[in-house]
Design an enzyme around this catalytic site. Sequence first.
Site, PDB file in Angstrom:
ATOM      1  N   SER A 138       0.855  -1.195   0.000  1.00 58.10           N
ATOM      2  CA  SER A 138       0.000   0.000   0.000  1.00 58.10           C
ATOM      3  C   SER A 138       0.882   1.232   0.000  1.00 58.10           C
ATOM      4  O   SER A 138       2.033   1.183   0.464  1.00 58.10           O
ATOM      5  CB  SER A 138      -0.879   0.006   1.254  1.00 58.10           C
ATOM      6  OG  SER A 138      -1.460   1.282   1.456  1.00 58.10           O
ATOM      7  N   TYR A 151      -2.534  -0.441  10.123  1.00 65.90           N
ATOM      8  CA  TYR A 151      -2.530  -0.870   8.713  1.00 65.90           C
ATOM      9  C   TYR A 151      -1.246  -0.434   8.023  1.00 65.90           C
ATOM     10  O   TYR A 151      -0.587  -1.221   7.335  1.00 65.90           O
ATOM     11  CB  TYR A 151      -3.758  -0.285   8.016  1.00 65.90           C
ATOM     12  CG  TYR A 151      -3.867  -0.567   6.538  1.00 65.90           C
ATOM     13  CD1 TYR A 151      -4.377  -1.773   6.065  1.00 65.90           C
ATOM     14  CD2 TYR A 151      -3.485   0.394   5.597  1.00 65.90           C
ATOM     15  CE1 TYR A 151      -4.506  -2.017   4.706  1.00 65.90           C
ATOM     16  CE2 TYR A 151      -3.609   0.160   4.240  1.00 65.90           C
ATOM     17  CZ  TYR A 151      -4.120  -1.044   3.803  1.00 65.90           C
ATOM     18  OH  TYR A 151      -4.239  -1.283   2.449  1.00 65.90           O
TER      19      TYR A 151
HETATM   20  N1  LIG Z   1      -8.441  -0.410  -2.731  1.00 67.83           N
HETATM   21  C1  LIG Z   1      -7.366   0.328  -2.534  1.00 67.83           C
HETATM   22  O1  LIG Z   1      -7.362   1.548  -2.834  1.00 67.83           O
HETATM   23  C2  LIG Z   1      -6.130  -0.278  -1.970  1.00 67.83           C
HETATM   24  C3  LIG Z   1      -5.010   0.542  -1.826  1.00 67.83           C
HETATM   25  C4  LIG Z   1      -3.850   0.016  -1.297  1.00 67.83           C
HETATM   26  C5  LIG Z   1      -3.814  -1.312  -0.937  1.00 67.83           C
HETATM   27  N2  LIG Z   1      -4.897  -2.109  -1.081  1.00 67.83           N
HETATM   28  C6  LIG Z   1      -4.771  -3.513  -0.700  1.00 67.83           C
HETATM   29  O2  LIG Z   1      -5.298  -4.316  -1.727  1.00 67.83           O
HETATM   30  C7  LIG Z   1      -5.748  -5.545  -1.173  1.00 67.83           C
HETATM   31  C8  LIG Z   1      -7.157  -5.825  -1.665  1.00 67.83           C
HETATM   32  O3  LIG Z   1      -8.019  -4.831  -1.134  1.00 67.83           O
HETATM   33  P1  LIG Z   1      -9.346  -4.357  -1.881  1.00 67.83           P
HETATM   34  O4  LIG Z   1      -9.257  -2.913  -2.048  1.00 67.83           O
HETATM   35  O5  LIG Z   1      -9.596  -5.238  -3.041  1.00 67.83           O
HETATM   36  O6  LIG Z   1     -10.412  -4.592  -0.712  1.00 67.83           O
HETATM   37  P2  LIG Z   1     -11.709  -5.491  -0.575  1.00 67.83           P
HETATM   38  O7  LIG Z   1     -12.508  -5.441  -1.821  1.00 67.83           O
HETATM   39  O8  LIG Z   1     -12.337  -5.070   0.699  1.00 67.83           O
HETATM   40  O9  LIG Z   1     -11.111  -6.970  -0.428  1.00 67.83           O
HETATM   41  C9  LIG Z   1     -10.444  -7.368   0.731  1.00 67.83           C
HETATM   42  C10 LIG Z   1     -10.297  -8.864   0.680  1.00 67.83           C
HETATM   43  O10 LIG Z   1      -9.606  -9.289   1.866  1.00 67.83           O
HETATM   44  C11 LIG Z   1     -10.354 -10.320   2.483  1.00 67.83           C
HETATM   45  N3  LIG Z   1     -10.244 -10.277   3.927  1.00 67.83           N
HETATM   46  C12 LIG Z   1     -10.433  -9.207   4.739  1.00 67.83           C
HETATM   47  N4  LIG Z   1     -10.342  -9.587   6.025  1.00 67.83           N
HETATM   48  C13 LIG Z   1     -10.099 -10.922   6.007  1.00 67.83           C
HETATM   49  C14 LIG Z   1      -9.918 -11.899   7.017  1.00 67.83           C
HETATM   50  N5  LIG Z   1     -10.004 -11.572   8.327  1.00 67.83           N
HETATM   51  N6  LIG Z   1      -9.672 -13.167   6.663  1.00 67.83           N
HETATM   52  C15 LIG Z   1      -9.621 -13.508   5.357  1.00 67.83           C
HETATM   53  N7  LIG Z   1      -9.791 -12.651   4.352  1.00 67.83           N
HETATM   54  C16 LIG Z   1     -10.029 -11.361   4.682  1.00 67.83           C
HETATM   55  C17 LIG Z   1     -11.793 -10.030   2.090  1.00 67.83           C
HETATM   56  O11 LIG Z   1     -12.548 -11.198   2.243  1.00 67.83           O
HETATM   57  P3  LIG Z   1     -14.122 -11.166   2.642  1.00 67.83           P
HETATM   58  O12 LIG Z   1     -14.710  -9.990   1.910  1.00 67.83           O
HETATM   59  O13 LIG Z   1     -14.604 -12.484   2.151  1.00 67.83           O
HETATM   60  O14 LIG Z   1     -14.169 -11.003   4.113  1.00 67.83           O
HETATM   61  C18 LIG Z   1     -11.640  -9.579   0.657  1.00 67.83           C
HETATM   62  O15 LIG Z   1     -11.556 -10.702  -0.204  1.00 67.83           O
HETATM   63  C19 LIG Z   1      -5.628  -5.404   0.343  1.00 67.83           C
HETATM   64  O16 LIG Z   1      -4.432  -6.029   0.789  1.00 67.83           O
HETATM   65  C20 LIG Z   1      -5.539  -3.913   0.538  1.00 67.83           C
HETATM   66  O17 LIG Z   1      -4.867  -3.580   1.737  1.00 67.83           O
HETATM   67  C21 LIG Z   1      -6.061  -1.619  -1.575  1.00 67.83           C
END
Ligand SMILES: NC(=O)c1ccc[n+]([C@@H]2O[C@H](COP(=O)([O-])OP(=O)(O)OC[C@H]3O[C@@H](n4cnc5c(N)ncnc54)[C@H](OP(=O)(O)O)[C@@H]3O)[C@@H](O)[C@H]2O)c1
Length: 246
Positions: A138, A151
């Site tokens: 991130s 985080y």
């Molecule tokens: N979106 C952004 O702008 C952004 C920016 C920087 C980094 N990221 C990183 O990108 C990655 C994906 O994020 P996203 O934006 O796609 O978010 P998202 O749509 O909320 O997806 C998060 C995923 O993580 C899983 N997860 C969360 N808590 C969990 C737990 N306790 N055990 C197992 N699985 C868990 C969720 O599973 P469930 O929904 O099934 O619980 C979901 O599949 C993350 O590592 C995030 O930190 C995102």
Amino acid sequence: MKSAVEALFDLSGRTALVTGASSGIGAAVADALAGAGADVIRAGRDRDRLGPDGISVDLADGIGAAERLAGLVDARVDALDILVNCAGTNPRPPLDAIDEGLWRDILAVNLDAVFALGQHYGPRMAARGWGRIINVASTQAHRAFGNSGAYGVAKAAVAGLTRSQSEAWAPHGVCVNSITPGLVATPMTTAVVDDPARADYFRSRAHTGTLGTPDDFAAVAVFLAGAGSRFVTGQNLCVDGGLSVT
Ligand SMILES: NC(=O)c1ccc[n+]([C@@H]2O[C@H](COP(=O)([O-])OP(=O)(O)OC[C@H]3O[C@@H](n4cnc5c(N)ncnc54)[C@H](OP(=O)(O)O)[C@@H]3O)[C@@H](O)[C@H]2O)c1
């Protein structure tokens, strides 16, 4: 017959595990790897969104939960070729409001699982002489961003862990890299993206003038998972529309 260039991105015969595959970036990455020919195992918590073959696991339960996930994966495949650590959680409490339980949960999902799955699969991939590990970091690995709290700590550690994993296993054909997303519209970022002033601010800071979408991670994931990335390791690749260089 595949051309030499097509072979660089062909994942036929490869097995992959994608955590966080029930939503957002992880779901798009899992679809992309499958589209490139890999046999993809999807992990997350929500069984409905994972589909019938997905593995539901709560990684907040700590290293033991990640080890249980690895055990379930190993029962399905002879060997894993590609590991994508995309599961993440970012509840964004003010730092003062983070108690021990929340600290542990945030670090367990964002960092401990990345460590534990790497410890399980890195040496096994190294023993077979080929592997790919992709960790999702991130911008908060490098800068504060609205209650980064635990985080940001976890993501900074993921960036460091990626380098250590590369150092350990790249000599044996296992390339390990991290991807740093910019601001991408997913359930995790709803609070930010749905605030017009904040969304416009991040659009204006990105060179592209846009926010990201999960599909923006498809091609980079296939590249990092495939044969074409064999001299790319220990790197952090920003997929952020230029946000990190403004
Ligand atoms: N979106 C952004 O702008 C952004 C920016 C920087 C980094 N990221 C990183 O990108 C990655 C994906 O994020 P996203 O934006 O796609 O978010 P998202 O749509 O909320 O997806 C998060 C995923 O993580 C899983 N997860 C969360 N808590 C969990 C737990 N306790 N055990 C197992 N699985 C868990 C969720 O599973 P469930 O929904 O099934 O619980 C979901 O599949 C993350 O590592 C995030 O930190 C995102």
